[in-house]
Motif scaffolding. Sequence first.
Motif, mmCIF file in Angstrom:
data_model
loop_
_atom_site.group_PDB
_atom_site.id
_atom_site.type_symbol
_atom_site.label_atom_id
_atom_site.label_comp_id
_atom_site.label_asym_id
_atom_site.label_seq_id
_atom_site.Cartn_x
_atom_site.Cartn_y
_atom_site.Cartn_z
ATOM 1 N N ALA A 4 1.159 33.858 22.728
ATOM 2 C CA ALA A 4 0.192 33.738 23.829
ATOM 3 C C ALA A 4 -0.725 34.954 23.855
ATOM 4 C CB ALA A 4 0.919 33.584 25.160
ATOM 5 N N GLY A 5 -0.161 36.135 23.643
ATOM 6 C CA GLY A 5 -0.985 37.345 23.592
ATOM 7 C C GLY A 5 -1.941 37.322 22.417
ATOM 8 N N ALA A 6 -1.455 36.893 21.275
ATOM 9 C CA ALA A 6 -2.317 36.806 20.091
ATOM 10 C C ALA A 6 -3.429 35.789 20.309
ATOM 11 C CB ALA A 6 -1.485 36.447 18.859
ATOM 12 N N ALA A 7 -3.106 34.653 20.924
ATOM 13 C CA ALA A 7 -4.120 33.630 21.197
ATOM 14 C C ALA A 7 -5.171 34.161 22.163
ATOM 15 C CB ALA A 7 -3.459 32.376 21.759
ATOM 16 N N TRP A 8 -4.756 34.976 23.126
ATOM 17 C CA TRP A 8 -5.706 35.564 24.062
ATOM 18 C C TRP A 8 -6.706 36.448 23.317
ATOM 19 C CZ3 TRP A 8 -6.361 40.759 25.305
ATOM 20 C CH2 TRP A 8 -7.249 41.013 26.353
ATOM 21 N N VAL A 9 -6.223 37.236 22.364
ATOM 22 C CA VAL A 9 -7.107 38.109 21.594
ATOM 23 C C VAL A 9 -8.083 37.277 20.770
ATOM 24 C CG1 VAL A 9 -7.226 39.805 19.719
ATOM 25 C CG2 VAL A 9 -5.494 40.032 21.511
ATOM 26 N N ARG A 10 -7.592 36.200 20.158
ATOM 27 C CA ARG A 10 -8.457 35.341 19.349
ATOM 28 C C ARG A 10 -9.416 34.527 20.196
ATOM 29 N NH1 ARG A 10 -3.498 34.343 16.990
ATOM 30 N NH2 ARG A 10 -3.401 32.334 18.043
ATOM 31 N N GLY A 11 -9.137 34.418 21.491
ATOM 32 C CA GLY A 11 -9.983 33.595 22.344
ATOM 33 C C GLY A 11 -9.622 32.135 22.266
ATOM 34 N N SER A 12 -8.452 31.836 21.753
ATOM 35 C CA SER A 12 -8.020 30.457 21.592
ATOM 36 C C SER A 12 -7.489 29.914 22.908
ATOM 37 C CB SER A 12 -6.926 30.379 20.529
ATOM 38 O OG SER A 12 -6.361 29.101 20.505
ATOM 39 N N SER A 13 -8.053 28.816 23.355
ATOM 40 C CA SER A 13 -7.557 28.174 24.567
ATOM 41 C C SER A 13 -7.062 26.773 24.261
ATOM 42 C CB SER A 13 -8.666 28.098 25.613
ATOM 43 O OG SER A 13 -9.708 27.272 25.132
ATOM 44 N N TRP A 49 8.308 27.786 33.119
ATOM 45 C CA TRP A 49 8.924 29.005 33.643
ATOM 46 C C TRP A 49 8.246 30.270 33.102
ATOM 47 C CZ3 TRP A 49 11.555 25.588 30.478
ATOM 48 C CH2 TRP A 49 11.792 26.025 29.176
ATOM 49 N N GLN A 50 7.356 30.131 32.144
ATOM 50 C CA GLN A 50 6.624 31.279 31.612
ATOM 51 C C GLN A 50 5.258 31.466 32.275
ATOM 52 O OE1 GLN A 50 6.697 29.866 27.556
ATOM 53 N NE2 GLN A 50 8.245 31.385 26.993
ATOM 54 N N MET A 51 4.851 30.515 33.104
ATOM 55 C CA MET A 51 3.514 30.553 33.690
ATOM 56 C C MET A 51 3.281 31.771 34.579
ATOM 57 S SD MET A 51 1.540 28.441 32.378
ATOM 58 C CE MET A 51 0.178 28.787 33.473
ATOM 59 N N THR A 52 4.288 32.231 35.293
ATOM 60 C CA THR A 52 4.100 33.416 36.143
ATOM 61 C C THR A 52 3.735 34.621 35.280
ATOM 62 O OG1 THR A 52 5.668 32.560 37.757
ATOM 63 C CG2 THR A 52 5.172 34.902 37.883
ATOM 64 N N ALA A 53 4.379 34.766 34.132
ATOM 65 C CA ALA A 53 4.070 35.883 33.231
ATOM 66 C C ALA A 53 2.664 35.737 32.661
ATOM 67 C CB ALA A 53 5.097 35.965 32.111
ATOM 68 N N ALA A 97 12.215 40.727 34.987
ATOM 69 C CA ALA A 97 12.241 39.783 33.855
ATOM 70 C C ALA A 97 10.835 39.287 33.531
ATOM 71 C CB ALA A 97 13.162 38.609 34.170
ATOM 72 N N THR A 98 10.050 39.022 34.563
ATOM 73 C CA THR A 98 8.670 38.564 34.342
ATOM 74 C C THR A 98 7.823 39.693 33.771
ATOM 75 O OG1 THR A 98 8.901 36.998 36.164
ATOM 76 C CG2 THR A 98 6.670 37.477 35.429
ATOM 77 N N TRP A 99 8.051 40.938 34.253
ATOM 78 C CA TRP A 99 7.332 42.069 33.681
ATOM 79 C C TRP A 99 7.662 42.212 32.196
ATOM 80 C CZ3 TRP A 99 3.178 44.670 34.084
ATOM 81 C CH2 TRP A 99 3.016 45.845 33.363
ATOM 82 N N SER A 100 8.897 41.976 31.834
ATOM 83 C CA SER A 100 9.287 42.013 30.426
ATOM 84 C C SER A 100 8.513 40.966 29.626
ATOM 85 C CB SER A 100 10.793 41.782 30.293
ATOM 86 O OG SER A 100 11.172 41.767 28.941
ATOM 87 N N ASP A 101 8.346 39.779 30.198
ATOM 88 C CA ASP A 101 7.562 38.740 29.522
ATOM 89 C C ASP A 101 6.093 39.158 29.386
ATOM 90 O OD1 ASP A 101 9.755 37.084 29.216
ATOM 91 O OD2 ASP A 101 9.290 35.837 30.962
ATOM 92 N N ILE A 102 5.550 39.804 30.421
ATOM 93 C CA ILE A 102 4.157 40.272 30.362
ATOM 94 C C ILE A 102 4.002 41.295 29.240
ATOM 95 C CG2 ILE A 102 2.394 41.616 31.584
ATOM 96 C CD1 ILE A 102 3.365 40.197 34.175
ATOM 97 N N THR A 103 4.956 42.208 29.115
ATOM 98 C CA THR A 103 4.861 43.208 28.051
ATOM 99 C C THR A 103 5.066 42.574 26.676
ATOM 100 O OG1 THR A 103 7.171 43.908 28.283
ATOM 101 C CG2 THR A 103 5.519 45.130 29.553
#
Length: 117
Positions: A4-13, A49-53, A97-103
């Motif tokens: 998800a982080g990599a897709a954000w950098v690429r601009g992929s939606s 369950w990952q949407m909050t992160a 736990a959510t902060w861990s997912d954000i990182t």
Amino acid sequence: MKAAGAAWVRGSSGSPSREDDAQADAEYLGLDIEALLGAKEETPEIWPWQMTAVEGFLAICTQWRTLAIKDRVVPLGLDYGAAQAGIQLAGLSIDPATWSDITTIEQGAMAEFRRTM
């Protein structure tokens, strides 16, 4: 989550319009887009369950610490102080736990930044 982080950098939606634009541009220029881009990358699958992160990351995705080196800006990672403020201002409640997912999303974004530099 790293995807998800990599897709954000690429601009992929996952939006087909963006891919269609790239294909149309490549055809106009007489380029083989598959050869230029390599294998087609998959859109990361985000579970409910990952949407909050993901929402937390998107709320703070402009809060990067950076370093200017000659003619480019190198991201070093999220500014956690600014990230905390951004999460609070967005009205989000983030547990450890959510902060861990954000990182983890941040790690995926950083890996993609490094890959593309």
